[in-house]
Design a protein around this motif. Structure first.
Motif, PDB file in Angstrom:
ATOM      1  N   GLY A 206       0.788  -1.230   0.000  1.00  0.00           N
ATOM      2  CA  GLY A 206       0.000   0.000   0.000  1.00  0.00           C
ATOM      3  C   GLY A 206       0.818   1.277   0.000  1.00  0.00           C
ATOM      4  N   GLY A 207       2.138   1.151   0.053  1.00  0.00           N
ATOM      5  CA  GLY A 207       2.980   2.341   0.038  1.00  0.00           C
ATOM      6  C   GLY A 207       3.162   2.994   1.392  1.00  0.00           C
ATOM      7  N   PHE A 208       2.830   2.282   2.468  1.00  0.00           N
ATOM      8  CA  PHE A 208       2.994   2.850   3.800  1.00  0.00           C
ATOM      9  C   PHE A 208       4.461   2.784   4.230  1.00  0.00           C
ATOM     10  N   ARG A 209       4.879   3.755   4.990  1.00  0.00           N
ATOM     11  CA  ARG A 209       6.260   3.765   5.471  1.00  0.00           C
ATOM     12  C   ARG A 209       6.532   2.584   6.403  1.00  0.00           C
ATOM     13  N   TYR A 210       5.539   2.274   7.232  1.00  0.00           N
ATOM     14  CA  TYR A 210       5.647   1.143   8.164  1.00  0.00           C
ATOM     15  C   TYR A 210       4.368   0.310   8.111  1.00  0.00           C
ATOM     16  N   TRP A 211       4.508  -1.001   8.078  1.00  0.00           N
ATOM     17  CA  TRP A 211       3.340  -1.870   8.206  1.00  0.00           C
ATOM     18  C   TRP A 211       3.719  -3.112   9.005  1.00  0.00           C
ATOM     19  N   THR A 212       2.743  -3.634   9.715  1.00  0.00           N
ATOM     20  CA  THR A 212       2.898  -4.865  10.493  1.00  0.00           C
ATOM     21  C   THR A 212       1.604  -5.656  10.369  1.00  0.00           C
ATOM     22  N   ILE A 213       1.715  -6.962  10.129  1.00  0.00           N
ATOM     23  CA  ILE A 213       0.538  -7.840  10.078  1.00  0.00           C
ATOM     24  C   ILE A 213       0.606  -8.803  11.263  1.00  0.00           C
ATOM     25  N   LEU A 214      -0.437  -8.813  12.074  1.00  0.00           N
ATOM     26  CA  LEU A 214      -0.529  -9.751  13.199  1.00  0.00           C
ATOM     27  C   LEU A 214      -1.408 -10.928  12.796  1.00  0.00           C
ATOM     28  N   HIS A 215      -1.000 -12.122  13.218  1.00  0.00           N
ATOM     29  CA  HIS A 215      -1.730 -13.345  12.872  1.00  0.00           C
ATOM     30  C   HIS A 215      -2.114 -14.088  14.156  1.00  0.00           C
TER      31      HIS A 215
END
Length: 304
Positions: free
Chosen positions: A146-155
């Motif tokens: 998405g072009g975000f500077r920071y991303w984190t996915i929690l599962h």
């Protein structure tokens, strides 16, 4: 991340189990929190407002309503609503979120999905279950790209909250009578987490975005079989609880949600959700065991 004092963290899904826990965790540690909700007058909204959250009304299906919600926002916590009757709702809403967030210049997104979406090839015995994973993976990809500077996915895995109301009504419908049942063997390992675990990882990511950027994190604080879960409930609550293995048909007949029955069968084929619990522990986020969580939430259990 040095958050501007006038900027908030927007919680999407803030009146649910995960989003509500994230909101409370962030508020407790001095963050400005804004909750997006379709019903600003709900009891959950009012409770969060009383704790200091800003409540803003909007609908994920209405892209225009997201624009004011994202003004002066530095980051987003995303827990998307899944509609069992319409699988297109969740990806559509998430796409709207990404579009609005990019337009608003928001730098960070922490999104909660579900464990197992990264396992390929898909276990496709049941089309409906495979579609759920595909939809969630599609959402994850939209955030990763998405072009975000920071991303984190929690599962996250199996929620401890499944054993208390309101989830227990269809996830553990006979627990009030001291019986857990399901279409899985009693000794099959099951990874567990609570909404509090999601909240602790979310706060860690917001406070240290560089460390958590680009991470897909499997969240689990304990691993027990259903028999061990029943034994833990018995010991901590001083109530007799047993687990019974039943057929898929009987499980549904006795009140388990059909998708849960399918999911139990999947767990027999993918022990432990396909990862080792040490993966979660490596991040150094302090989480509670199931026994500790039950003790803290014993007032929420009603077992005859």
């Amino acid at each position: 991340m040095e958050q501007n004092s006038l900027e908030s963290i927007l919680i999407i899904g803030g009146t649910g189990t995960q989003g509500g826990n994230v909101a409370r965790e962030l508020l407790k540690h001095g963050h400005r929190v804004r909750i997006l909700t379709r019903n600003a007058e709900s009891s959950a909204s009012k409770q969060l407002a009383a704790k200091g959250a800003e409540i803003i009304q909007g609908d994920m299906a209405d892209l225009a309503s997201l624009e004011p919600a994202m003004e002066n926002v530095s980051a987003i916590f995303s827990a998307q609503y899944a509609d069992p009757s319409d699988p297109a709702v969740e990806p559509r809403n998430a796409a709207n979120m990404v579009q609005a967030a990019r337009k608003a210049g928001i730098e960070q997104v922490v999104h909660t999905s579900v464990a197992g979406t990264n396992l390929f090839p898909r276990w496709d015995k049941y089309k409906s279950l495979a579609q759920i994973w595909e939809a969630k993976y599609e959402i994850e990809e939209s955030i990763r790209n998405g072009g975000f500077r920071y991303w984190t996915i929690l599962h996250p895995c199996w929620f401890m909250e499944n054993f208390v109301e309101p989830s227990a009504a269809f996830m553990a419908p006979e627990l009030k009578n001291g019986v857990l049942f399901g279409a899985m063997n009693g000794d099959t390992p099951l990874k567990l987490n609570s909404g509090e675990d999601t909240a602790k990882f979310a706060r860690a990511a917001f406070e240290n975005p560089k460390k958590f950027h680009g991470k897909d994190i499997n969240v689990a604080s304990d691993e027990l079989s259903m028999t061990q879960i029943a034994q833990t409930l018995s010991r901590v609550l001083d109530k007799k609880v047993v687990f019974e293995t039943v057929s898929n048909e009987e499980a549904v007949k006795r009140g388990l949600f059909q998708g849960t029955v399918y999911f139990m069968e999947w767990m027999e084929n993918v022990p432990g959700y396909g990862f080792e619990i040490q993966e979660t522990k490596q991040y150094g986020v302090a989480l509670k065991s199931f026994a500790e969580w039950v003790e803290e939430n014993r007032h929420r259990f009603e077992i005859n």
